[in-house]
Design an enzyme around this catalytic site. Structure first.
Site, short mmCIF file in Angstrom:
data_model
loop_
_atom_site.label_atom_id
_atom_site.label_comp_id
_atom_site.label_asym_id
_atom_site.label_seq_id
_atom_site.Cartn_x
_atom_site.Cartn_y
_atom_site.Cartn_z
N CYS A 2 24.88 37.91 51.23
CA CYS A 2 23.75 37.70 52.13
C CYS A 2 22.48 38.37 51.62
O CYS A 2 22.51 39.51 51.17
CB CYS A 2 24.02 38.18 53.54
SG CYS A 2 25.43 37.41 54.29
N ARG A 27 22.69 36.05 46.24
CA ARG A 27 23.51 36.94 47.08
C ARG A 27 24.41 36.16 48.04
O ARG A 27 25.28 36.75 48.69
CB ARG A 27 22.61 37.87 47.89
CG ARG A 27 21.69 38.72 47.05
CD ARG A 27 20.84 39.59 47.93
NE ARG A 27 21.64 40.57 48.62
CZ ARG A 27 21.94 41.78 48.15
NH1 ARG A 27 21.48 42.15 46.98
NH2 ARG A 27 22.68 42.61 48.84
N TRP A 76 26.35 34.41 52.85
CA TRP A 76 27.67 34.30 52.24
C TRP A 76 28.64 34.58 53.39
O TRP A 76 28.73 35.72 53.86
CB TRP A 76 27.84 35.30 51.12
CG TRP A 76 29.12 35.15 50.35
CD1 TRP A 76 29.35 34.32 49.30
CD2 TRP A 76 30.35 35.85 50.57
NE1 TRP A 76 30.65 34.46 48.85
CE2 TRP A 76 31.28 35.40 49.62
CE3 TRP A 76 30.76 36.82 51.50
CZ2 TRP A 76 32.59 35.87 49.56
CZ3 TRP A 76 32.06 37.30 51.43
CH2 TRP A 76 32.96 36.82 50.46
N ASN A 102 23.16 41.73 56.83
CA ASN A 102 24.03 41.73 55.66
C ASN A 102 25.05 42.84 55.87
O ASN A 102 24.65 43.98 56.12
CB ASN A 102 23.18 42.00 54.40
CG ASN A 102 24.03 42.22 53.16
OD1 ASN A 102 25.14 41.71 53.08
ND2 ASN A 102 23.50 42.96 52.21
N GLY A 103 26.33 42.50 55.81
CA GLY A 103 27.38 43.50 56.04
C GLY A 103 28.41 42.96 57.01
O GLY A 103 28.47 41.74 57.23
N GLU A 483 37.82 39.89 30.34
CA GLU A 483 36.47 39.46 30.71
C GLU A 483 36.27 37.97 30.40
O GLU A 483 35.70 37.23 31.20
CB GLU A 483 35.43 40.33 29.98
CG GLU A 483 33.99 39.95 30.20
CD GLU A 483 33.54 40.01 31.66
OE1 GLU A 483 34.30 40.48 32.52
OE2 GLU A 483 32.42 39.56 31.93
N LYS A 487 35.30 35.22 33.22
CA LYS A 487 34.09 34.41 33.05
C LYS A 487 34.43 32.93 33.22
O LYS A 487 33.77 32.21 33.94
CB LYS A 487 33.54 34.69 31.66
CG LYS A 487 32.10 34.81 31.46
CD LYS A 487 31.39 36.04 31.95
CE LYS A 487 31.69 36.50 33.32
NZ LYS A 487 31.23 37.78 33.69
N GLU A 490 35.61 32.01 36.92
CA GLU A 490 34.65 32.08 38.02
C GLU A 490 33.62 30.96 37.97
O GLU A 490 33.16 30.51 39.01
CB GLU A 490 33.98 33.45 38.14
CG GLU A 490 32.97 33.82 37.12
CD GLU A 490 32.39 35.22 37.31
OE1 GLU A 490 32.14 35.63 38.44
OE2 GLU A 490 32.19 35.91 36.29
N HIS A 506 57.62 38.71 28.02
CA HIS A 506 58.35 39.27 29.16
C HIS A 506 58.23 38.38 30.40
O HIS A 506 58.48 38.84 31.51
CB HIS A 506 57.85 40.69 29.44
CG HIS A 506 58.11 41.62 28.29
ND1 HIS A 506 59.37 42.06 27.96
CD2 HIS A 506 57.28 42.12 27.34
CE1 HIS A 506 59.30 42.82 26.88
NE2 HIS A 506 58.05 42.87 26.48
N LYS A 606 26.74 37.43 44.20
CA LYS A 606 26.59 38.40 43.11
C LYS A 606 26.86 39.83 43.56
O LYS A 606 27.52 40.59 42.89
CB LYS A 606 25.18 38.31 42.52
CG LYS A 606 25.02 39.26 41.34
CD LYS A 606 24.15 38.70 40.28
CE LYS A 606 24.20 39.52 39.02
NZ LYS A 606 25.33 39.20 38.16
O1 M6R Z 1 27.55 44.92 40.71
P1 M6R Z 1 28.93 45.31 40.20
O2 M6R Z 1 28.94 45.52 38.73
O3 M6R Z 1 29.49 46.49 40.94
O4 M6R Z 1 29.81 44.06 40.53
C1 M6R Z 1 31.20 44.08 40.27
C2 M6R Z 1 31.78 42.69 40.31
O5 M6R Z 1 31.59 42.10 41.56
C3 M6R Z 1 31.14 41.77 39.25
O6 M6R Z 1 31.26 42.32 37.97
C4 M6R Z 1 31.80 40.39 39.28
O7 M6R Z 1 33.11 40.47 38.86
C5 M6R Z 1 31.00 39.41 38.42
N1 M6R Z 1 30.67 38.24 39.18
C6 M6R Z 1 31.71 38.91 37.24
O8 M6R Z 1 30.93 38.03 36.51
#
Ligand code: M6R
Length: 611
Positions: A2, A27, A76, A102-103, A483, A487, A490, A506, A606
């Protein structure tokens, strides 16, 4: 999670709110709304499910709503599906109060039930409506009195923006555990979830702290503490980001722009901190004595920042000769961590607002640990609450999928490792010098990989329809594989998993069948042969293998795998900074070919400010 924005001034508010929301859309983007007050029409609220564009079209880019004070919100969803009625602003039953939030209000169900039993009629499923209705319930002509009662009653996390039809000469804001900044203008004032929403209008901001309430009028901003409403003197900060840094600048997607910005971001992060061949971390106040006495080093983070932590573990253990434990922030508080006043915690967060990470930081501090954080957003809560903070100078990162923040976090990890190792005397001078020298070459080496992006695009065109993709690696290659896998999933919605290559047999190898794509990371020289044995195992089961290795091993790897991407050779410790680049590009191009909404993937936001 949000985005909220508020404006009070002499100009028409709606276009400014829509512009601010456009910059906050990363956001949350499942619905949006604005509330405007005007003398002629009183409180007007327009909101709609869907992207901000839907709302913008409904109000003709803001022209259809007249009024110089208002609030905006991009959502969101947490409580209640994305819908027109669940969008914010939420309004009290008689329309007096409009609230953006927001929250999460954790005790909303209980309050809702009580208010309903007193005849209050709710229209949405949101927790936020409770705030609007409760304000109305407590209101006896004094908004501040009603607000203090509401804040006393609600539990959870909130950044709130409030507009009351009885006093439209002010906007009110309150904060607990969710970010909120205030922007000071000449004849106008603003509030927002972050500075990107206000820098077009003002660069003078302050950060609201937990337990503070702000009253914005056209002439200024007063900050008060809850519950006694005592004045709080706030420090103003000047934001020197260029507005263009938060715009696409001709690129189709923020993610691609941010991938391409990595050489500069990396250079900006390390250059000021390397002087005459030495790592200089002036912002750090940790002594050799404290390091020697350190009984444990925890790394705490979420998502991609956690993956940086995984790579950091290998690096820091090697450099400091101390054991490092990497913990997901969302687990840290619940695993009864063994923390003493000799424990050090390294917190990694791009946004500096991730609620799980923040909560873990607070818990670590409560238990006596010293906290050093690596953060991108200046003035964010995690930065302010840490004993020491080292900023990554990546500039604003807008795409939900992080790229340049990941790279700059790694850069700071290397600097910290070298600096601590030097203080502890755990590194030979020759080794130190060679890593520092190589570190300064990383931006150019990243550029070399970016210049060959068409090759990755070609591989993406072969594999973009694969239903499931595995990433395997050992040691730091495994950390980078995690990572790469995140990537890909997502933004492309392809199922993907990262495995420590030795672990495949395993259980997971049963999923490998003819045509399964395995991305094999084999850049870490010491374990190259071992990794290649795992590659042979998956090849024997029919997998297509895309290898990632260094130039010096490219030919060897090519003999076994179907395709190879080579990154320049570098010091083994720095390999993650190069290996991750082709994986970011691969995810990007695969998502592009699948027609995905790259900057705003489904279900994500984000800045994750809810648990
Ligand atoms: O702002 P932050 O680095 O604390 O965020 C952590 C994760 O939410 C963030 O890295 C998320 O996994 C990304 N969308 C990955 O691309």
């Amino acid at each position: 999670m949000c985005g909220i924005v508020g404006f009070i001034g002499a100009q028409e508010a709606a276009p400014i709110l829509l512009d601010g929301l456009a910059r906050l859309e990363y956001r949350g983007y499942d619905s949006a709304g604005i509330a405007i007050w005007s003398q002629e029409k009183g409180m007007e609220v327009v909101k709609a499910k869907g992207r901000l564009q839907v709302l913008s079209d409904m109000v003709d880019g803001g022209k259809a709503l007249k009024g110089t004070v208002g609030l905006g919100h991009t959502r969101w969803a947490t409580h209640g599906e994305p819908s027109d009625v669940n969008s914010h602003p939420q309004v009290s039953e008689n329309g007096r109060f409009a609230v953006v939030h927001n929250g999460i209000i954790e005790n909303y169900a209980e309050i809702r039930e009580i208010l309903q039993s007193k005849g209050v009629h709710f229209v949405s499923q949101t927790d936020t409506e409770v705030v609007a209705q409760l304000l109305e319930y407590y209101y006896r002509g004094d908004v501040m009195e009603a607000l203090t009662k509401v804040l006393h009653r609600i539990e959870g996390a909130y950044a709130l923006g409030i507009l009351c039809a009885d006093c439209p000469d002010r906007l009110i804001a309150a904060r607990k555990d969710s970010p909120l900044i205030l922007g000071y203008g000449d004849g106008f004032q603003m509030l927002a979830s972050d500075v990107t929403a206000v820098i077009k209008y003002t660069r003078e901001v302050c950060y609201l702290d937990d337990g503070e309430i702000a009253v914005l009028t056209r002439d200024g901003i007063e900050v008060l503490s809850h519950p006694y409403l005592l004045p709080v003197k706030k420090e103003r900060h000047h934001v020197d980001w260029e507005i263009s840094a938060a715009e696409k600048g001709g690129y189709e997607h923020f993610m691609f722009k941010e991938i391409m910005e990595q050489p500069k971001a990396f250079r900006d992060t390390i250059s000021p901190r390397i002087q005459e061949g030495r790592v200089v971390l002036e912002d750090l106040h940790i002594t050799a004595q404290q390091l020697r006495e350190m009984d444990k080093l925890y790394i705490i983070a979420c998502g991609s920042s956690y993956h940086v932590g995984m790579a950091a573990k290998y690096t820091l253990e090697r450099l400091l000769h101390k054991s490092v434990e990497v913990t997901l922030a969302s687990e840290f508080r619940y695993c009864e961590p063994i923390v003493t006043d000799k424990t050090m915690v390294l917190v990694i967060s791009q946004s500096g607002e991730t609620i799980d990470t923040l909560a873990a930081l607070r818990e670590a501090k409560r238990l006596g640990a010293r906290v050093l954080s690596i953060v991108n957003v200046v003035g964010s809560t995690i930065a302010r609450e840490s004993h020491d903070v080292l900023y990554t100078w990546a500039g604003p990162e807008i795409a939900v999928a992080t790229t340049k923040a990941y790279s700059t976090q790694l850069a700071v990890v290397y600097l910290v490792g070298l600096y601590f190792a030097d203080l502890l005397g755990t590194i030979e001078k020759a080794e130190y010098d060679s890593i520092v020298a190589e570190l300064t070459c990383i931006p150019d080496k990243i550029q070399t990989i970016l210049d060959q992006k068409e090759q990755i695009q070609y591989f993406a065109s072969i594999f973009f329809n694969h239903p499931s993709i595995f990433f395997i690696g050992r040691n730091i290659d495994y950390a980078v594989g995690m990572e790469g896998s995140l990537k890909l999933k997502e933004i492309s919605y392809i199922h993907s998993e990262a495995y420590a290559a030795g672990e495949l047999k395993h259980g997971t190898i049963s999923l490998i069948e003819p045509g399964t794509l395995v991305v094999a990371l084999a850049s870490y020289g010491k374990l190259f042969e071992k990794l290649m044995s795992n590659v042979v195992e998956v090849k024997s089961r029919g997998a297509d293998v895309l290898g990632v290795t260094t130039e010096s091993r490219k030919e060897t790897m090519a003999k076994t795998v179907d395709h190879v991407v080579a990154v320049p050779d570098t010091h083994p410790m720095l390999l993650p900074s190069l290996d991750v680049i082709p994986l970011q590009l691969f995810a990007y191009y695969v998502a592009l070919m699948r027609g995905c909404d790259i900057d705003k993937p489904r279900n994500l936001a984000k800045s994750v400010t809810v648990e």
